[in-house]
Write an enzyme that holds these catalytic residues in place. Structure first.
Site, PDB file in Angstrom:
ATOM      1  N   ASP A   1      14.939  26.983  11.220  1.00 18.89           N
ATOM      2  CA  ASP A   1      13.748  26.657  10.572  1.00 18.89           C
ATOM      3  C   ASP A   1      12.606  27.355  11.669  1.00 18.89           C
ATOM      4  O   ASP A   1      12.771  27.429  12.817  1.00 18.89           O
ATOM      5  CB  ASP A   1      13.358  25.030  10.573  1.00 18.89           C
ATOM      6  CG  ASP A   1      12.331  24.878   9.812  1.00 18.89           C
ATOM      7  OD1 ASP A   1      12.309  24.085   8.702  1.00 18.89           O
ATOM      8  OD2 ASP A   1      11.068  25.288   9.976  1.00 18.89           O
ATOM      9  N   ILE A   2      11.630  27.920  10.963  1.00 19.97           N
ATOM     10  CA  ILE A   2      10.686  28.714  11.683  1.00 19.97           C
ATOM     11  C   ILE A   2       9.747  27.949  12.650  1.00 19.97           C
ATOM     12  O   ILE A   2       9.240  28.385  13.526  1.00 19.97           O
ATOM     13  CB  ILE A   2       9.668  29.721  10.825  1.00 19.97           C
ATOM     14  CG1 ILE A   2       9.276  31.048  11.514  1.00 19.97           C
ATOM     15  CG2 ILE A   2       8.735  28.876  10.055  1.00 19.97           C
ATOM     16  CD1 ILE A   2       8.782  31.941  10.483  1.00 19.97           C
TER      17      ILE A   2
ATOM     18  N   GLY B   1       6.468  15.703   1.103  1.00 21.66           N
ATOM     19  CA  GLY B   1       6.422  16.622   2.159  1.00 21.66           C
ATOM     20  C   GLY B   1       7.089  17.909   1.877  1.00 21.66           C
ATOM     21  O   GLY B   1       7.252  18.953   2.710  1.00 21.66           O
ATOM     22  N   GLN B   2       7.309  18.231   0.787  1.00 20.97           N
ATOM     23  CA  GLN B   2       8.039  19.553   0.127  1.00 20.97           C
ATOM     24  C   GLN B   2       7.180  20.481   0.037  1.00 20.97           C
ATOM     25  O   GLN B   2       6.061  20.303  -0.617  1.00 20.97           O
ATOM     26  CB  GLN B   2       8.930  19.587  -1.215  1.00 20.97           C
ATOM     27  CG  GLN B   2       9.673  20.795  -1.333  1.00 20.97           C
ATOM     28  CD  GLN B   2      10.319  20.694  -2.822  1.00 20.97           C
ATOM     29  OE1 GLN B   2      10.474  19.800  -3.329  1.00 20.97           O
ATOM     30  NE2 GLN B   2      11.210  21.990  -2.952  1.00 20.97           N
TER      31      GLN B   2
ATOM     32  N   HIS C   1      16.200  22.923  -0.206  1.00 21.05           N
ATOM     33  CA  HIS C   1      16.438  23.193   1.174  1.00 21.05           C
ATOM     34  C   HIS C   1      17.062  21.877   1.572  1.00 21.05           C
ATOM     35  O   HIS C   1      16.231  20.803   1.607  1.00 21.05           O
ATOM     36  CB  HIS C   1      15.686  24.028   1.845  1.00 21.05           C
ATOM     37  CG  HIS C   1      14.306  23.370   1.888  1.00 21.05           C
ATOM     38  ND1 HIS C   1      13.514  23.699   0.773  1.00 21.05           N
ATOM     39  CD2 HIS C   1      13.622  22.844   2.964  1.00 21.05           C
ATOM     40  CE1 HIS C   1      12.328  23.249   1.058  1.00 21.05           C
ATOM     41  NE2 HIS C   1      12.433  22.438   2.178  1.00 21.05           N
ATOM     42  N   LEU C   2      18.223  21.732   2.478  1.00 22.33           N
ATOM     43  CA  LEU C   2      18.594  20.834   2.870  1.00 22.33           C
ATOM     44  C   LEU C   2      18.208  20.904   4.411  1.00 22.33           C
ATOM     45  O   LEU C   2      18.737  21.797   5.008  1.00 22.33           O
ATOM     46  CB  LEU C   2      20.190  20.491   3.008  1.00 22.33           C
ATOM     47  CG  LEU C   2      20.820  19.364   3.683  1.00 22.33           C
ATOM     48  CD1 LEU C   2      20.135  17.965   3.081  1.00 22.33           C
ATOM     49  CD2 LEU C   2      22.480  19.256   3.301  1.00 22.33           C
ATOM     50  N   HIS C   3      17.246  20.115   5.138  1.00 22.19           N
ATOM     51  CA  HIS C   3      16.986  20.040   6.274  1.00 22.19           C
ATOM     52  C   HIS C   3      18.230  19.549   7.106  1.00 22.19           C
ATOM     53  O   HIS C   3      18.603  18.488   7.014  1.00 22.19           O
ATOM     54  CB  HIS C   3      15.823  19.343   6.746  1.00 22.19           C
ATOM     55  CG  HIS C   3      14.529  19.833   6.231  1.00 22.19           C
ATOM     56  ND1 HIS C   3      13.769  20.594   7.027  1.00 22.19           N
ATOM     57  CD2 HIS C   3      13.929  19.625   5.001  1.00 22.19           C
ATOM     58  CE1 HIS C   3      12.574  20.885   6.244  1.00 22.19           C
ATOM     59  NE2 HIS C   3      12.657  20.301   5.126  1.00 22.19           N
TER      60      HIS C   3
HETATM   61  P1  AMP Z   1       9.684  21.406   3.436  1.00 24.47           P
HETATM   62  O1  AMP Z   1       8.419  21.022   4.022  1.00 24.47           O
HETATM   63  O2  AMP Z   1      10.736  20.233   3.247  1.00 24.47           O
HETATM   64  O3  AMP Z   1       9.559  22.114   2.140  1.00 24.47           O
HETATM   65  O4  AMP Z   1      10.371  22.509   4.117  1.00 24.47           O
HETATM   66  C1  AMP Z   1       9.832  23.768   4.429  1.00 24.47           C
HETATM   67  C2  AMP Z   1      10.375  24.127   5.676  1.00 24.47           C
HETATM   68  O5  AMP Z   1      10.315  25.652   5.748  1.00 24.47           O
HETATM   69  C3  AMP Z   1       9.600  23.721   7.022  1.00 24.47           C
HETATM   70  O6  AMP Z   1      10.297  23.184   7.666  1.00 24.47           O
HETATM   71  C4  AMP Z   1       8.911  25.181   7.407  1.00 24.47           C
HETATM   72  O7  AMP Z   1       8.806  25.262   8.906  1.00 24.47           O
HETATM   73  C5  AMP Z   1      10.097  26.018   6.784  1.00 24.47           C
HETATM   74  N1  AMP Z   1       9.933  27.651   6.751  1.00 24.47           N
HETATM   75  C6  AMP Z   1       8.647  28.074   6.109  1.00 24.47           C
HETATM   76  N2  AMP Z   1       8.827  29.384   6.096  1.00 24.47           N
HETATM   77  C7  AMP Z   1       9.974  29.607   6.641  1.00 24.47           C
HETATM   78  C8  AMP Z   1      10.673  30.887   7.150  1.00 24.47           C
HETATM   79  N3  AMP Z   1       9.966  32.281   6.785  1.00 24.47           N
HETATM   80  N4  AMP Z   1      11.731  30.935   7.808  1.00 24.47           N
HETATM   81  C9  AMP Z   1      12.207  29.678   8.269  1.00 24.47           C
HETATM   82  N5  AMP Z   1      11.675  28.594   7.776  1.00 24.47           N
HETATM   83  C10 AMP Z   1      10.641  28.544   7.249  1.00 24.47           C
END
Ligand code: AMP
Ligand code: ZN
Length: 115
Positions: free
Chosen positions: A31-32, A94-95, A101-103
């Site tokens: 995750d970034i 929070g999406q 995507h699975l955190h």
């Molecule tokens: P969500 O809020 O559950 O939709 O999670 C989206 C996640 O994607 C967040 O934790 C962001 O930090 C992550 N994210 C957004 N852009 C990128 C990227 N380019 N590379 C890696 N993670 C990302």
């Protein structure tokens, strides 16, 4: 596949990511904006917008996401202490990126219930 989807682009290798695992169906990358010392996103290569859009027939794919997360947690030393796996579904949960995507979060203690 969605042309303007960030995670489809990562799955296709068009946007750089720190990829920990990749096969024909699943990609896992850091995750970034990590919310834990170990924060990985496990995604299907195929575009599915939210968990609401998963269908009968996607059981295998969703299972692979979960098993990939468990394997990565084990390989990175988080199995014994514990880790969390989360699908956020839609904005109220929070999406922010609409490709499922699975955190996978590990490396710190976590509270319950989540905020
Ligand atoms: P969500 O809020 O559950 O939709 O999670 C989206 C996640 O994607 C967040 O934790 C962001 O930090 C992550 N994210 C957004 N852009 C990128 C990227 N380019 N590379 C890696 N993670 C990302
Ligand atoms: Zn996508």
């Amino acid at each position: 596949m969605a042309d303007d989807c960030l995670f489809c682009k990562i799955a296709r290798g068009e946007i750089p990511a720190k990829v920990l695992y990749r096969d024909d169906e699943v990609v896992a990358f850091e995750d970034i904006n990590p919310q834990a010392p170990f924060h990985v996103l496990v995604i299907p290569c195929r575009h599915i917008s939210t968990l609401n859009d998963a269908e009968d027939g996607d059981e295998g794919l969703l299972g692979r996401l979960v098993l990939c997360a468990a394997r990565l947690a084990r390989e990175h030393g988080h199995a014994a202490d514990g880790y969390r796996t989360v699908f956020n579904c839609n904005r109220g949960a929070g999406q922010t990126v609409f490709h499922i995507h699975l955190h996978l979060l590990g490396g710190r203690s976590m509270d319950w219930p989540p905020g």
